[in-house]
Write a protein that holds these residues in place. Structure first.
Motif: not given
Length: 271
Positions: A30-33, A54-60, A103-104
């Motif tokens: 996904g958007d996690l490294l 590394i994404g464009d949205d806040v992620a938890t 945050p992104p």
């Protein structure tokens, strides 16, 4: 075991074990490294794991220490009933925080250490740290068509796992390659072999296939954990399967592997 190049002979080499994954190595979904992709703690010495959105949205993400076991096929399976050693491993691992909101393009450090209980026997203890995405809560939308009964909406939840290994005492291990054979993997030719491990700790490394001095395929991140004495590995290679020849004599492993035009140097991730 020795390995040498004999002109056109392709060499398979078991590269020396690694203590920590290189700082630039990362695992992602996904958007996690996540970096590094493997952690080894010698005693109670602590370290950090870096998460990066590394994404464009806040992620938890929720962080937990899980138990996995390796099979002779090299797969990792969930532990249903933990043995005493696995319970000790899960209890001694300390980490914080256990939930992060990123945050992104914002990195976050996870502090990690081990606290050995009194009288702990020397040995290697392992858990697998899971970084699981927590989806945003969204209101349930009305179905486009009226249906009878109960309806469900499935949303995939992604996660990344990395091994956390704690070692106490003077531990040793040796690895050797054997049983090299020709196989078809997903309809394509490949080289399969067995890696045996002897000792009281895990081994890590990579398998390289050479044509002369040129690497034409590599399987990296290969581990043989302490619960197995041997595991199998398959290394894809662009070859004519019927022309692959493999011999083992006097401690030298030789694999004659005619290269096809599309067989370029490549790295194959193995976990």
């Amino acid at each position: 075991m020795a390995y040498r190049s004999l002109g056109p002979v392709v060499r398979l080499a078991l590269v020396a074990p690694l203590i920590l994954a290189a700082a630039g190595a990362h695992a992602g979904v996904g958007d996690l490294l996540v970096a590094p992709t493997r952690v080894v703690l010698n005693g109670s010495r602590g370290t950090e794991i870096i998460l990066n959105n590394i994404g464009d949205d806040v992620a938890t993400y929720r962080i937990s220490a899980e138990l996995r076991r390796m099979t002779p096929e090299g797969k990792l399976v969930d532990v249903e009933v933990a043995n005493d050693k696995e319970k000790l491993a899960q209890e001694m691992i300390l980490y914080a925080p256990r939930k992060v909101t990123l945050p992104p393009h914002q990195p976050q450090a996870i502090r990690l250490s081990a606290r050995a209980p009194a009288g702990l026997p020397d040995g290697e203890y392992r858990v697998h740290m899971l970084f699981r995405a927590i989806p945003d809560a969204k209101p349930v939308a009305a179905p486009a068509k009226k249906t009878e009964g109960v309806s469900f909406q499935l949303r995939p939840i992604y996660g990344v796992t990395i091994p956390i290994i704690v070692r106490f005492g003077n531990l040793e291990a040796k690895a050797a390659l054997s049983n090299v054979r020709k196989v078809m993997d997903g309809g394509k030719p490949a080289i399969a072999l067995d890696i045996s491990r002897d000792g009281n700790r895990s081994t890590f490394g990579e398998i390289k296939v050479f044509k002369g001095t040129t690497p034409i395929a590599m399987a990296g991140g290969i581990a043989v954990y302490t619960e197995v004495g041997q595991r199998s590995v398959t290394v894809p290679a662009g070859t004519d399967r019927d022309r692959v020849e493999a011999t083992y004599k006097n401690g030298v492993l030789e694999v004659r592997l005619p290269r096809t035009p599309e067989a370029q140097g490549k790295r194959i991730a193995v976990r």
